[in-house]
Design an enzyme around this catalytic site. Structure first.
Site, PDB file in Angstrom:
ATOM      1  CB  THR A 157      -0.925   0.026   1.229  1.00 52.18           C
ATOM      2  OG1 THR A 157      -1.601  -1.216   1.326  1.00 52.18           O
ATOM      3  CG2 THR A 157      -1.918   1.162   1.144  1.00 52.18           C
ATOM      4  CG  ASP A 169       4.911 -10.522   1.536  1.00 54.98           C
ATOM      5  OD1 ASP A 169       5.473 -11.585   1.859  1.00 54.98           O
ATOM      6  OD2 ASP A 169       4.849 -10.120   0.357  1.00 54.98           O
TER       7      ASP A 169
END
Length: 357
Positions: A177, A299
């Site tokens: 993001t 992640d």
């Protein structure tokens, strides 16, 4: 790059959402997808950008879900007007899985949209479409807020930055993001004579990653390209993992080679930062510099731990310059970030460690 702090919600306070789309069906689908989430309230809907701008003034939403293609005032123009007026409402774009939709989405992200979701395809029942939309949209909305009951992230104490020993063979960057805007800041900072290959995993679907690579390629003297399976790694080249494929780097007889995989997603992501980092831990280990940038989730944490165990140098973007401090925070909390830096200082630090180990 416009950065807003994560907003703290008081007990019982809901996230107020304005839904903007010219399709009655999509508006109803989005509202239905959000109405069962207790922390979210749809406060208004609008069928075009001009009406939506009036609704913003009336209801003061926390988040706008915004269609790209609309009559009169489209999503791009509405977003431009929002940011010109310095309105800090979070914006999540709705994009189609087409080249036109992907181009428009990247443009929206460059203009200050916070994130995007892809529109549901005609691939099942209403229940399937709703489930798909909820799984995408609700986390994208909630990532910008936290409950007052949740403790703020404590700023940990960092160990002094250590220098690498020996030649750097690879630079790896993981981002989600806020990534396209962050990459547009850092990629032009790499020197034209930077000989070390750079590998980027940006969480995006197919087509979007190719267009992102083309966009970044126009901003730098280095070559930026979407990676292909089996291609030998070249200097002065930045490789972007293609959507829906993990990117791995293997040591070959005459250098490094890229492999692509469609094995199961990791951390619900494909491409996954962890997969790239794991492959580099095996291929060149301590000769790697890795940076984890803005993004939701964690992640990259496990892969960064494996790289760090091999002696690689790990950096993380700081909270203040991140759109969402999730992925870098996970690395920082794990105690493996040797430097935590604002976005604008990431590449200078990479160059410093790569060129003067």
């Amino acid at each position: 790059m416009r950065i807003q702090p994560i907003r703290v919600l008081k007990p019982g306070q809901k996230i107020r959402v304005l839904v903007v789309d010219d399709s009655v069906v999509i508006r109803r689908l989005v509202c239905h997808a959000l109405e069962e989430e207790p922390s979210i309230e749809v406060v208004a809907v609008a069928s075009d950008g001009a009406l939506a701008l009036r609704r913003v003034a009336q209801v003061n939403p926390d988040v706008i879900t915004l269609d790209v293609e609309m009559p009169e005032v489209d999503g791009i123009e509405m977003l431009r007007r929002l940011r010109m007026n310095d309105l800090q409402t979070r914006v999540v774009m709705f994009s189609t899985m087409t080249e036109r939709g992907a181009v428009a989405t990247l443009e929206a992200l460059s203009l200050g949209a916070d994130d995007y979701v892809t529109k549901a395809s005609n691939a099942g029942s209403l229940d399937v479409s709703l489930a798909s939309l909820r799984s995408q949209l609700i986390p994208k909305i909630r990532q910008f807020f936290r409950s007052e009951a949740m403790p703020a992230i404590e700023k940990p104490r960092y160990t002094p930055a250590a220098r690498l020993h020996g030649q750097v063979e690879a630079v790896a960057i993981g981002v989600s993001t806020g990534g396209p805007a962050a990459l547009a800041v850092i990629v032009p900072q790499f020197p034209a004579d930077f000989d070390i290959p750079v590998f980027i995993v940006q969480h995006m679907p197919p087509l979007f990653t190719r267009l992102l690579a083309e966009r970044l390629n126009s901003m730098t003297s280095l070559i930026v390209k979407e990676a292909s399976s089996g291609e030998p790694v070249q200097p002065r080249t930045i490789y972007v993992a293609p959507g829906d494929h993990h990117m791995l780097v293997h040591r070959a007889s005459r250098g490094f080679e890229i492999a692509l995989s469609q094995e199961a997603p990791q951390n619900s992501c494909r491409p996954s930062v962890d997969v790239l980092f794991d492959s580099l831990a095996e291929a060149c280990g301590k000769s790697t510099v890795a940076a984890v940038l803005t993004g939701m989730g964690q992640d990259g944490r496990v892969g960064a731990e494996r790289l760090a165990a091999q002696g690689a140098y790990i950096m993380a973007q700081d909270e203040a310059s991140s759109v969402v401090w999730g992925m870098p925070a996970a690395v920082v909390r794990a105690g493996i970030a040797q430097q935590v830096l604002p976005l604008g200082k990431i590449v200078p630090a990479i160059v410093e460690h790569a060129v003067h180990p």
